[in-house]
Design a protein around this motif. Structure first.
Motif, short mmCIF file in Angstrom:
data_model
loop_
_atom_site.label_atom_id
_atom_site.label_comp_id
_atom_site.label_asym_id
_atom_site.label_seq_id
_atom_site.Cartn_x
_atom_site.Cartn_y
_atom_site.Cartn_z
N ARG A 129 0.84 -1.19 0.00
CA ARG A 129 0.00 0.00 0.00
C ARG A 129 0.88 1.24 0.00
O ARG A 129 1.95 1.26 0.62
CB ARG A 129 -0.92 0.01 1.23
N ASP A 131 1.90 4.28 1.43
CA ASP A 131 1.82 4.97 2.71
C ASP A 131 3.18 5.60 2.96
O ASP A 131 4.09 4.96 3.50
CB ASP A 131 1.44 4.00 3.82
N LYS A 151 -6.87 7.23 2.30
CA LYS A 151 -6.33 6.09 3.03
C LYS A 151 -5.35 5.36 2.13
O LYS A 151 -5.42 5.45 0.90
CB LYS A 151 -7.45 5.15 3.46
N LEU A 153 -3.70 3.00 -0.30
CA LEU A 153 -4.20 2.06 -1.29
C LEU A 153 -3.04 1.38 -2.00
O LEU A 153 -1.94 1.94 -2.07
CB LEU A 153 -5.08 2.78 -2.33
N LYS A 154 -3.30 0.22 -2.55
CA LYS A 154 -2.28 -0.45 -3.35
C LYS A 154 -2.82 -0.66 -4.76
O LYS A 154 -4.03 -0.57 -5.01
CB LYS A 154 -1.88 -1.80 -2.74
N LEU A 156 -4.36 -2.00 -7.94
CA LEU A 156 -5.37 -3.05 -8.10
C LEU A 156 -4.83 -4.26 -8.86
O LEU A 156 -5.16 -5.40 -8.54
CB LEU A 156 -6.58 -2.48 -8.86
#
Length: 348
Positions: A129, A131, A151, A153-154, A156
């Motif tokens: 993800r 971050d 938030k 996310l990674k 898809l």
């Protein structure tokens, strides 16, 4: 030693892509696709992926400002997928003229931003993800910015490879040291093999000392025009490189902030660098071109009899170049392919 070439196009990249397919058959290993403020590189790279089967398709380069790290991650993973694992992502800070003048973004902390973009790309390609709270990039946006709804996310999609090669175009001391520390490859420009160690040796050594053992040794790509032949008419082809050198040394940047002019000075051409810049900025481009040192043109290109070209290849190799970038001085695809075949014999 690998063999690569820059994609050269004059308004119609589709025609150049057809030539790349022919050069692939002749033994070419990699093609570099630039995008200073022309067509975007990823579109052309995707087109080349469909037109070729074996060669690596490299961005040379994507700047680290005009696309977010997330967008660069999507681009790297997407290109690697459509090419079947043949993508190479060349990154660089470009320059304030392009970043501020064409993209309308501040040219701020280029080294830090490049380092942070690479860290985010590597994490994203590993499936992590996003971050990251850095000095120039915050993903997700921290509390108090935006709507506060972001938030981590990674990606898809699952990347074709977790280790898509990342190269960096760099000339300055700190940027070259950073490249030697964290990049898979380094892209110098207007390269003079015999003077490379004097200019960049300490920077490369500092970066290499910090390099992770998880990374393979640093790759280096450099080269220039190739023309094989006897007689003065072949050597005269070097004059075609004068506008390029004069453009960068004289006009690529403000008078007090031109990385290429500084490079010329570090090569020992201080007088010529000052005169070229003065003439170029005054609009006297042809006079500036005439002052580009022949010594530099001969050292940075591969133009002359076969034995001389082989000597230049050896000089590039001995200076640490692992990927020889060549631009055949040929008016047609057949001639360019014949040159690639010959050079491929000599670098193998």
């Amino acid at each position: 030693m690998k063999l690569s070439t820059p994609l050269v196009y004059a308004g119609n990249p589709r025609e150049s892509a057809d030539q790349v397919a022919a050069l692939e058959s002749a033994g070419l290993d990699m093609v570099w696709v630039a995008e200073p403020y022309g067509f975007d590189a990823p579109t052309l790279m995707g087109y080349l992926a469909a037109k070729t089967e074996r060669i690596e398709i490299a961005a040379g380069i994507l700047n680290v400002y005009s696309r977010t790290p997330g967008a660069l991650l999507q681009t790297a993973a997407g290109l690697d997928n459509v090419s079947g694992g043949r993508a190479v992502i060349g990154l660089g800070a470009s320059g304030p003229q392009v970043i501020e003048g064409f993209h309308g973004l501040p040219y701020d902390r280029p080294l830090t931003r490049t380092r942070e973009v690479i860290a985010i790309l590597r994490a994203g390609l590993r499936g992590e993800r996003l971050d990251f709270q850095g000095k120039t990039i915050q993903v997700p946006l921290p509390a108090g910015q935006g709507l506060g709804l972001g938030k981590p996310l990674k990606l898809l999609n699952r990347p074709e490879r977790a280790d898509v090669p990342i190269w960096v175009a760099a000339l300055g001391d700190k940027n070259v040291a950073m490249s030697a520390e964290i990049a898979d490859g380094w892209l110098p420009f207007l390269y003079y093999p015999e003077k490379a160690a004097d200019v960049w040796g300490d920077s490369l050594a500092r970066g290499t000392a910090k390099r992770s053992p998880d990374l393979a040794p640093l790759e280096v790509c450099a080269g220039g025009m190739v023309a094989i032949g006897e007689g003065p008419e072949t050597k005269a082809l070097l004059d075609f490189m004068r506008p390029l050198y004069a453009l960068y040394v004289g006009g690529m940047g403000a008078k007090d902030k031109n990385f290429y002019n500084q490079l010329a000075c570090e090569y020992g051409f201080e007088k010529e660098a000052a005169e070229i810049q003065e003439l170029y900025l005054a609009g006297k481009k042809q006079e500036a071109e005439a002052l580009v040192p022949l010594e530099w043109l001969e050292a940075g290109n591969l133009v002359g009899p076969a034995s001389y070209v082989q000597e230049r290849i050896a000089a590039f190799r001995e200076s640490g170049v692992t990927n020889l970038s060549v631009s055949p001085a040929s008016p047609d695809t057949a001639g360019a392919a014949a040159t690639i075949e010959k050079i491929k014999e000599w670098v193998s």
